[in-house]
Design a protein around this motif. Structure first.
Motif, PDB file in Angstrom:
ATOM      1  N   VAL A   1     -30.064 -37.477 -57.082  1.00  0.00           N
ATOM      2  CA  VAL A   1     -29.435 -35.957 -57.445  1.00  0.00           C
ATOM      3  C   VAL A   1     -30.400 -35.069 -56.778  1.00  0.00           C
ATOM      4  O   VAL A   1     -31.465 -34.873 -57.304  1.00  0.00           O
ATOM      5  CB  VAL A   1     -29.068 -35.896 -58.910  1.00  0.00           C
ATOM      6  N   TYR A   2     -29.901 -34.456 -55.791  1.00  0.00           N
ATOM      7  CA  TYR A   2     -30.607 -33.009 -55.369  1.00  0.00           C
ATOM      8  C   TYR A   2     -30.121 -32.023 -56.106  1.00  0.00           C
ATOM      9  O   TYR A   2     -29.044 -31.574 -56.459  1.00  0.00           O
ATOM     10  CB  TYR A   2     -30.238 -32.747 -53.921  1.00  0.00           C
ATOM     11  N   VAL A   3     -31.313 -31.451 -57.167  1.00  0.00           N
ATOM     12  CA  VAL A   3     -30.942 -30.296 -57.758  1.00  0.00           C
ATOM     13  C   VAL A   3     -31.625 -28.956 -57.169  1.00  0.00           C
ATOM     14  O   VAL A   3     -32.665 -28.703 -56.764  1.00  0.00           O
ATOM     15  CB  VAL A   3     -31.792 -30.495 -59.423  1.00  0.00           C
ATOM     16  N   ILE A   4     -30.510 -28.207 -57.000  1.00  0.00           N
ATOM     17  CA  ILE A   4     -30.969 -26.920 -56.205  1.00  0.00           C
ATOM     18  C   ILE A   4     -30.462 -25.588 -56.979  1.00  0.00           C
ATOM     19  O   ILE A   4     -29.489 -25.632 -57.592  1.00  0.00           O
ATOM     20  CB  ILE A   4     -29.986 -26.764 -54.805  1.00  0.00           C
TER      21      ILE A   4
ATOM     22  N   ASP B   1     -29.380 -39.669 -47.659  1.00  0.00           N
ATOM     23  CA  ASP B   1     -29.625 -40.498 -48.753  1.00  0.00           C
ATOM     24  C   ASP B   1     -28.538 -40.952 -49.681  1.00  0.00           C
ATOM     25  O   ASP B   1     -28.774 -41.667 -50.771  1.00  0.00           O
ATOM     26  CB  ASP B   1     -30.574 -39.743 -49.701  1.00  0.00           C
ATOM     27  N   GLY B   2     -27.389 -40.751 -49.251  1.00  0.00           N
ATOM     28  CA  GLY B   2     -26.040 -40.922 -50.080  1.00  0.00           C
ATOM     29  C   GLY B   2     -26.116 -40.101 -51.580  1.00  0.00           C
ATOM     30  O   GLY B   2     -25.796 -40.900 -52.260  1.00  0.00           O
ATOM     31  N   ALA B   3     -26.872 -39.092 -51.346  1.00  0.00           N
ATOM     32  CA  ALA B   3     -27.015 -38.461 -52.840  1.00  0.00           C
ATOM     33  C   ALA B   3     -26.038 -37.440 -53.040  1.00  0.00           C
ATOM     34  O   ALA B   3     -25.058 -37.141 -52.481  1.00  0.00           O
ATOM     35  CB  ALA B   3     -28.569 -37.719 -52.950  1.00  0.00           C
ATOM     36  N   MET B   4     -26.059 -36.886 -54.412  1.00  0.00           N
ATOM     37  CA  MET B   4     -24.970 -35.864 -54.685  1.00  0.00           C
ATOM     38  C   MET B   4     -25.816 -34.588 -54.985  1.00  0.00           C
ATOM     39  O   MET B   4     -27.104 -34.603 -55.205  1.00  0.00           O
ATOM     40  CB  MET B   4     -24.192 -36.235 -56.093  1.00  0.00           C
TER      41      MET B   4
ATOM     42  N   ILE C   1     -31.223 -29.282 -46.968  1.00  0.00           N
ATOM     43  CA  ILE C   1     -30.754 -29.874 -48.396  1.00  0.00           C
ATOM     44  C   ILE C   1     -29.794 -30.846 -48.387  1.00  0.00           C
ATOM     45  O   ILE C   1     -29.521 -31.995 -48.365  1.00  0.00           O
ATOM     46  CB  ILE C   1     -30.892 -29.103 -49.472  1.00  0.00           C
ATOM     47  N   VAL C   2     -28.424 -30.375 -47.836  1.00  0.00           N
ATOM     48  CA  VAL C   2     -27.182 -30.965 -47.797  1.00  0.00           C
ATOM     49  C   VAL C   2     -27.301 -31.992 -46.779  1.00  0.00           C
ATOM     50  O   VAL C   2     -26.701 -33.401 -46.919  1.00  0.00           O
ATOM     51  CB  VAL C   2     -26.219 -30.080 -47.171  1.00  0.00           C
ATOM     52  N   GLN C   3     -27.897 -31.951 -45.642  1.00  0.00           N
ATOM     53  CA  GLN C   3     -28.141 -33.049 -44.538  1.00  0.00           C
ATOM     54  C   GLN C   3     -29.046 -34.182 -45.130  1.00  0.00           C
ATOM     55  O   GLN C   3     -28.680 -35.259 -45.095  1.00  0.00           O
ATOM     56  CB  GLN C   3     -28.975 -32.413 -43.442  1.00  0.00           C
ATOM     57  N   ALA C   4     -29.977 -33.957 -45.963  1.00  0.00           N
ATOM     58  CA  ALA C   4     -30.963 -34.885 -46.836  1.00  0.00           C
ATOM     59  C   ALA C   4     -30.080 -35.534 -47.737  1.00  0.00           C
ATOM     60  O   ALA C   4     -30.351 -36.827 -47.787  1.00  0.00           O
ATOM     61  CB  ALA C   4     -32.220 -34.253 -47.363  1.00  0.00           C
ATOM     62  N   ALA C   5     -29.292 -34.872 -48.382  1.00  0.00           N
ATOM     63  CA  ALA C   5     -28.505 -35.592 -49.363  1.00  0.00           C
ATOM     64  C   ALA C   5     -27.375 -36.106 -48.632  1.00  0.00           C
ATOM     65  O   ALA C   5     -27.180 -37.563 -49.467  1.00  0.00           O
ATOM     66  CB  ALA C   5     -27.796 -34.559 -50.238  1.00  0.00           C
TER      67      ALA C   5
ATOM     68  N   ARG D   1     -19.929 -32.342 -44.988  1.00  0.00           N
ATOM     69  CA  ARG D   1     -20.443 -33.454 -44.984  1.00  0.00           C
ATOM     70  C   ARG D   1     -20.162 -34.436 -45.886  1.00  0.00           C
ATOM     71  O   ARG D   1     -20.822 -35.436 -46.024  1.00  0.00           O
ATOM     72  CB  ARG D   1     -22.072 -33.031 -44.925  1.00  0.00           C
ATOM     73  N   ASN D   2     -19.220 -34.132 -46.909  1.00  0.00           N
ATOM     74  CA  ASN D   2     -18.674 -35.281 -47.617  1.00  0.00           C
ATOM     75  C   ASN D   2     -19.537 -35.581 -48.628  1.00  0.00           C
ATOM     76  O   ASN D   2     -19.970 -36.593 -48.949  1.00  0.00           O
ATOM     77  CB  ASN D   2     -18.134 -36.427 -47.009  1.00  0.00           C
ATOM     78  N   VAL D   3     -20.477 -34.576 -49.114  1.00  0.00           N
ATOM     79  CA  VAL D   3     -21.731 -34.801 -50.165  1.00  0.00           C
ATOM     80  C   VAL D   3     -20.676 -34.322 -51.563  1.00  0.00           C
ATOM     81  O   VAL D   3     -20.562 -33.060 -51.574  1.00  0.00           O
ATOM     82  CB  VAL D   3     -22.590 -33.821 -49.606  1.00  0.00           C
ATOM     83  N   ARG D   4     -21.102 -35.244 -52.480  1.00  0.00           N
ATOM     84  CA  ARG D   4     -20.513 -34.771 -53.645  1.00  0.00           C
ATOM     85  C   ARG D   4     -21.310 -33.583 -54.346  1.00  0.00           C
ATOM     86  O   ARG D   4     -22.552 -33.711 -54.178  1.00  0.00           O
ATOM     87  CB  ARG D   4     -20.364 -35.897 -54.753  1.00  0.00           C
ATOM     88  N   TYR D   5     -20.742 -32.759 -55.029  1.00  0.00           N
ATOM     89  CA  TYR D   5     -21.740 -31.769 -55.646  1.00  0.00           C
ATOM     90  C   TYR D   5     -20.897 -31.339 -56.948  1.00  0.00           C
ATOM     91  O   TYR D   5     -19.738 -31.371 -57.147  1.00  0.00           O
ATOM     92  CB  TYR D   5     -21.623 -30.432 -54.699  1.00  0.00           C
ATOM     93  N   VAL D   6     -21.922 -30.636 -57.887  1.00  0.00           N
ATOM     94  CA  VAL D   6     -21.418 -30.239 -59.184  1.00  0.00           C
ATOM     95  C   VAL D   6     -21.845 -28.913 -59.297  1.00  0.00           C
ATOM     96  O   VAL D   6     -23.182 -28.754 -59.259  1.00  0.00           O
ATOM     97  CB  VAL D   6     -21.810 -31.113 -60.018  1.00  0.00           C
ATOM     98  N   ASP D   7     -20.946 -27.740 -59.440  1.00  0.00           N
ATOM     99  CA  ASP D   7     -21.474 -26.551 -59.756  1.00  0.00           C
ATOM    100  C   ASP D   7     -21.560 -26.356 -61.316  1.00  0.00           C
ATOM    101  O   ASP D   7     -20.910 -26.362 -62.172  1.00  0.00           O
ATOM    102  CB  ASP D   7     -20.344 -25.461 -59.340  1.00  0.00           C
ATOM    103  N   ILE D   8     -23.039 -26.355 -61.633  1.00  0.00           N
ATOM    104  CA  ILE D   8     -23.195 -26.421 -63.427  1.00  0.00           C
ATOM    105  C   ILE D   8     -22.977 -25.216 -63.831  1.00  0.00           C
ATOM    106  O   ILE D   8     -22.600 -25.138 -65.225  1.00  0.00           O
ATOM    107  CB  ILE D   8     -24.674 -26.920 -63.552  1.00  0.00           C
ATOM    108  N   MET D   9     -23.232 -23.970 -63.197  1.00  0.00           N
ATOM    109  CA  MET D   9     -23.281 -22.653 -64.006  1.00  0.00           C
ATOM    110  C   MET D   9     -21.690 -21.988 -63.735  1.00  0.00           C
ATOM    111  O   MET D   9     -21.306 -21.273 -64.502  1.00  0.00           O
ATOM    112  CB  MET D   9     -24.384 -21.810 -63.361  1.00  0.00           C
TER     113      MET D   9
END
Length: 276
Positions: free
Chosen positions: A12-15, A63-66, A56-60, A87-95
Motif C-alpha cells: 500500500v502506497y500511503v500518500i 508493484d501491483g499495489a494500491m 507514485i501511481v506508476q510505481a504502484a 492506470r487501473n490502480v486501486r485507491y482509497v480516499d481516507i479523508m
C-alpha cells in the motif's frame, strides 16, 4: 498448490500532502483484521505536485499495489484519482468521505490545509509544557527558570502574578514570576535577562489594602495584621518601584484590571516585540 500471490504481503502506497501518519494508521488498523496485518506500507509524505503523483501511481502500478491517500488539496486529489483510474490502480480516499459528511454538519467548507492535525497536536503539547513551566517556576521557587522564560512577572504579593502566569501559559508562553519583598534581595538571575522580558505589576495602595484585608478574612485571620496595613503596603510598593526602575522593565498598573485585560496588554507587547 497455494497461490503464490496470496502469500505475498499486500503493498500500500500511503500518500499525503502532510506527514501521512493518519493514512498509515488507518491502513495498519485495517490490515490487522487479516491474520495479523502483514502489509507493506510505503509512505510518501508531503506530496505537492502532479509530477510526484505521476511517479507514485506508476510505481504502484508496477508493484501491483494500491494507494491510500489523505490529500486535502482539491486539485491534487482529483489529479491522483484520474491517474489511478487511468492506470487501473486501486485507491482509497481516507479523508474524503468524512470531510464531505462534516461539511454538511458544519454547513461550511473545510479549510483544505495540509497538516492541521499535527499542528493541533504540537499546539497542545506546547501549551502543556508552558503550564508545567508556570507551575514549576511560580512565586520565585527556582530562579534558574528566569533564564528560560518567555516572560517574567514581578510585583508585590496579590498583584495577580500567579493567575496571569497560568493565563499566559494557556497561550503557550513560558512564564515565571517573582514576588518582590523588601526583606529579600531579588534573585541575581533577574538582572541577567533582558529587561524586555520582564513585566512589573504595580497597584494602588488603597486597592491592595482592600484585597489583602479580604484575603486575611478568607484565611480566618484578623484584618489588622501587618500584611494588610497601609504603612506596610506603601513600603512594599516603594521598594518594588525601585526594583522595577533598576531593571528598566515595562510596568502595568493592575488596580482596576481583570486578569484577562492585563494578559492581553502583555500579549500586545509581545506582538510588538517589546518583550523580546
Amino acid at each position: 498448490m497455494t497461490d503464490e500471490k496470496a502469500l505475498q504481503s499486500p503493498i500500500v502506497y500511503v500518500i499525503s500532502d502532510s506527514i501521512g501518519e493518519t493514512a498509515e494508521f488507518v491502513v495498519r488498523a485495517a490490515a490487522s483484521q487479516f491474520n495479523g496485518g502483514d502489509v507493506q506500507v510505503r509512505r510518501v509524505p508531503y506530496v505537492d505536485s502532479q509530477e510526484a503523483i505521476d511517479e507514485i501511481v506508476q510505481a504502484a502500478q508496477e508493484d501491483g499495489a494500491m494507494i491510500a491517500f489523505t490529500i486535502v488539496i482539491p486539485e491534487l486529489q482529483q489529479y491522483l484519482i484520474e491517474q489511478a483510474d487511468e492506470r487501473n490502480v486501486r485507491y482509497v480516499d481516507i479523508m474524503g468521505p468524512m470531510l464531505t459528511a462534516l461539511e454538511s454538519a458544519y454547513n461550511r467548507p473545510p479549510r483544505r490545509e495540509p497538516g492541521l492535525v499535527r499542528k493541533l497536536d504540537e499546539d497542545y503539547f506546547r501549551r502543556v509544557e508552558a503550564i508545567e513551566f508556570a507551575v514549576k517556576y511560580d512565586d520565585g521557587r527556582d530562579p534558574r527558570g528566569l533564564l528560560h522564560a518567555d516572560v517574567v512577572l514581578i510585583g508585590v504579593s496579590r498583584t495577580s502574578k500567579t493567575p496571569l502566569s497560568m493565563y499566559l501559559a494557556h497561550k503557550r508562553l513560558k512564564v515565571a514570576n517573582v514576588p518582590l519583598v523588601p526583606e529579600v534581595e531579588p534573585p541575581e538571575e533577574l538582572f541577567r535577562i533582558s529587561h524586555k522580558k520582564i513585566i512589573g505589576l504595580t497597584i494602588e495602595a488603597s486597592h491592595l489594602n482592600r484585597i489583602r484585608r479580604e484575603r486575611l478574612k478568607a484565611l480566618g485571620l484578623t484584618s489588622d495584621a501587618n500584611y494588610a496595613s497601609v504603612e506596610r503596603i506603601q513600603h512594599e510598593l516603594e521598594y518594588s518601584d525601585r526594583v522595577m526602575k533598576r531593571l528598566g522593565c515595562t510596568v502595568i498598573n493592575v488596580s482596576t484590571k481583570a486578569v484577562e485585560e492585563t494578559a492581553n496588554m502583555i500579549l500586545d507587547l509581545i506582538r510588538q516585540g517589546r518583550t523580546r
